[in-house]
Scaffold this motif. Structure first.
Motif, short mmCIF file in Angstrom:
data_model
loop_
_atom_site.label_atom_id
_atom_site.label_comp_id
_atom_site.label_asym_id
_atom_site.label_seq_id
_atom_site.Cartn_x
_atom_site.Cartn_y
_atom_site.Cartn_z
N THR A 71 -12.01 0.19 8.88
CA THR A 71 -11.48 1.05 9.56
C THR A 71 -10.07 0.25 8.23
OG1 THR A 71 -10.50 -0.67 10.71
CG2 THR A 71 -11.79 0.63 11.71
N TYR A 72 -8.91 1.30 8.03
CA TYR A 72 -7.71 0.99 7.49
C TYR A 72 -6.21 1.46 8.62
CZ TYR A 72 -6.87 6.31 5.73
OH TYR A 72 -6.88 7.18 5.93
N THR A 73 -5.41 1.09 7.53
CA THR A 73 -4.14 0.81 7.65
C THR A 73 -3.21 1.46 6.45
OG1 THR A 73 -3.64 -1.23 8.08
CG2 THR A 73 -4.09 0.48 10.40
N LEU A 74 -2.38 1.96 6.64
CA LEU A 74 -1.29 1.89 5.53
C LEU A 74 -0.19 1.59 5.64
CD1 LEU A 74 -1.98 5.31 3.76
CD2 LEU A 74 -2.80 3.16 2.73
N SER A 75 0.10 0.91 4.69
CA SER A 75 2.25 0.36 4.88
C SER A 75 2.44 0.11 3.97
CB SER A 75 2.17 -1.08 6.03
OG SER A 75 3.07 -1.54 6.47
N ASN A 76 3.45 0.37 3.25
CA ASN A 76 4.40 -0.48 1.97
C ASN A 76 3.24 0.34 0.77
OD1 ASN A 76 6.66 -0.84 3.78
ND2 ASN A 76 5.92 -2.74 4.15
N GLY A 77 2.65 1.15 1.00
CA GLY A 77 2.25 1.08 -0.62
C GLY A 77 0.56 0.21 -0.54
N GLU A 78 0.55 -0.83 0.91
CA GLU A 78 -0.78 -1.25 0.77
C GLU A 78 -2.24 -0.93 1.76
OE1 GLU A 78 1.48 -5.51 -0.16
OE2 GLU A 78 0.97 -5.31 1.47
N ILE A 79 -3.03 -1.07 1.06
CA ILE A 79 -4.06 -0.97 2.25
C ILE A 79 -4.99 -1.86 2.78
CG2 ILE A 79 -5.94 -0.26 0.71
CD1 ILE A 79 -7.09 2.35 2.34
N GLY A 96 -9.54 -7.49 4.26
CA GLY A 96 -8.95 -7.27 2.49
C GLY A 96 -7.54 -6.69 2.49
N LYS A 97 -7.05 -6.46 1.33
CA LYS A 97 -5.57 -6.19 1.20
C LYS A 97 -5.49 -5.70 0.02
CE LYS A 97 -1.72 -7.18 3.36
NZ LYS A 97 -0.36 -8.00 3.45
N TYR A 98 -5.12 -4.86 -0.41
CA TYR A 98 -5.52 -3.53 -1.50
C TYR A 98 -3.46 -3.12 -1.57
CZ TYR A 98 -9.73 -4.87 -2.13
OH TYR A 98 -10.81 -6.31 -2.06
N LYS A 99 -2.91 -2.82 -3.23
CA LYS A 99 -2.10 -2.13 -3.42
C LYS A 99 -2.57 -1.39 -3.37
CE LYS A 99 1.46 -1.99 -6.98
NZ LYS A 99 0.86 -0.12 -7.50
N CYS A 100 -2.37 0.19 -3.53
CA CYS A 100 -2.57 1.30 -3.14
C CYS A 100 -2.17 2.74 -4.18
CB CYS A 100 -2.82 1.83 -1.58
SG CYS A 100 -3.84 3.58 -1.86
N ASP A 101 -2.45 3.42 -4.77
CA ASP A 101 -2.00 4.02 -5.65
C ASP A 101 -2.36 5.09 -5.79
OD1 ASP A 101 1.20 2.47 -6.32
OD2 ASP A 101 -0.88 0.90 -7.33
N VAL A 102 -2.43 6.41 -5.42
CA VAL A 102 -2.33 7.51 -5.99
C VAL A 102 -2.06 8.22 -7.27
CG1 VAL A 102 -2.90 9.61 -5.56
CG2 VAL A 102 -3.37 8.30 -3.63
N ILE A 103 -2.49 8.29 -8.44
CA ILE A 103 -2.01 8.97 -9.08
C ILE A 103 -2.03 10.20 -9.79
CG2 ILE A 103 -1.38 7.94 -12.35
CD1 ILE A 103 -1.82 5.13 -11.07
N GLY A 104 -2.17 11.33 -9.55
CA GLY A 104 -2.27 12.62 -10.48
C GLY A 104 -3.69 12.99 -9.05
N GLU A 105 -4.91 13.19 -9.74
CA GLU A 105 -5.89 12.84 -9.02
C GLU A 105 -6.61 11.63 -9.17
OE1 GLU A 105 -7.23 15.67 -7.51
OE2 GLU A 105 -5.34 16.60 -7.65
N ASN A 106 -6.56 10.58 -9.49
CA ASN A 106 -7.59 8.76 -9.16
C ASN A 106 -6.52 8.09 -8.27
OD1 ASN A 106 -8.39 9.85 -12.14
ND2 ASN A 106 -6.36 9.04 -12.94
N LEU A 107 -7.42 7.49 -7.88
CA LEU A 107 -7.01 6.36 -6.76
C LEU A 107 -7.56 4.73 -7.18
CD1 LEU A 107 -6.22 5.45 -4.01
CD2 LEU A 107 -8.62 5.86 -2.89
N VAL A 108 -5.93 4.26 -7.45
CA VAL A 108 -6.40 2.42 -7.46
C VAL A 108 -5.96 1.87 -6.34
CG1 VAL A 108 -5.52 1.35 -9.80
CG2 VAL A 108 -5.91 3.54 -9.82
N MET A 109 -6.51 1.01 -6.82
CA MET A 109 -6.49 -0.68 -5.52
C MET A 109 -6.78 -1.63 -6.25
SD MET A 109 -8.50 0.63 -1.67
CE MET A 109 -10.05 0.80 -2.29
#
Length: 135
Positions: A71-79, A96-109
């Motif tokens: 399961t996941y939740t998003l808050s302030n750019g963090e997953i 776990g907690k990760y910074k989450c960015d969508v850059i164009g067609e890419n997902l980076v955690m």
């Protein structure tokens, strides 16, 4: 000449800002909702996996088979993720907690904290590419 260079730089910066979205979630705006992303994870050997996001769940797929559910939740750019089931070494309930960015067609955690070190090894440094969701 300087005016043209300024204009080109301004357009480039505007384009990059337009195509960069953090995974910040508003009540009805979840950039991960109903998306699927493919990347080369280390589980423990490199293998191509898909992360399939629904409203509040991530299915991790290997060869189109679900190998883990979180399961996941998003808050302030963090997953924030919590393992529900699966065959990986992480304990059920591991958070776990990760910074989450969508850059164009890419997902980076990017790793912030995680109770499961094996999951960090699987997610850290991977750029996931957006793919069409199979319905």
């Amino acid at each position: 000449m300087k005016t043209n260079l300024f204009f080109v730089n301004f357009l480039l910066l505007a384009f990059l800002m337009f195509n960069f979205t953090s995974c910040e979630s508003k009540k009805s705006d979840n950039p991960l909702l109903d998306t699927q992303w493919r990347g080369l994870a280390k589980i423990p050997h490199e293998a191509e996996i898909d992360l399939k996001f629904s409203k509040d769940k991530i299915d991790v797929l290997l060869d189109n088979k679900v190998i883990e559910t979180m399961t996941y939740t998003l808050s302030n750019g963090e997953i924030n993720i919590v393992k529900n089931s699966g065959g990986t070494p992480c304990n059920v309930g591991a958070k776990g907690k990760y910074k989450c960015d969508v850059i164009g067609e890419n997902l980076v955690m990017t790793h912030i904290s995680d109770e499961c070190t094996d999951r960090v090894k699987s997610l850290q440094g991977i750029v996931y590419k957006k793919i069409e969701v199979k319905k």
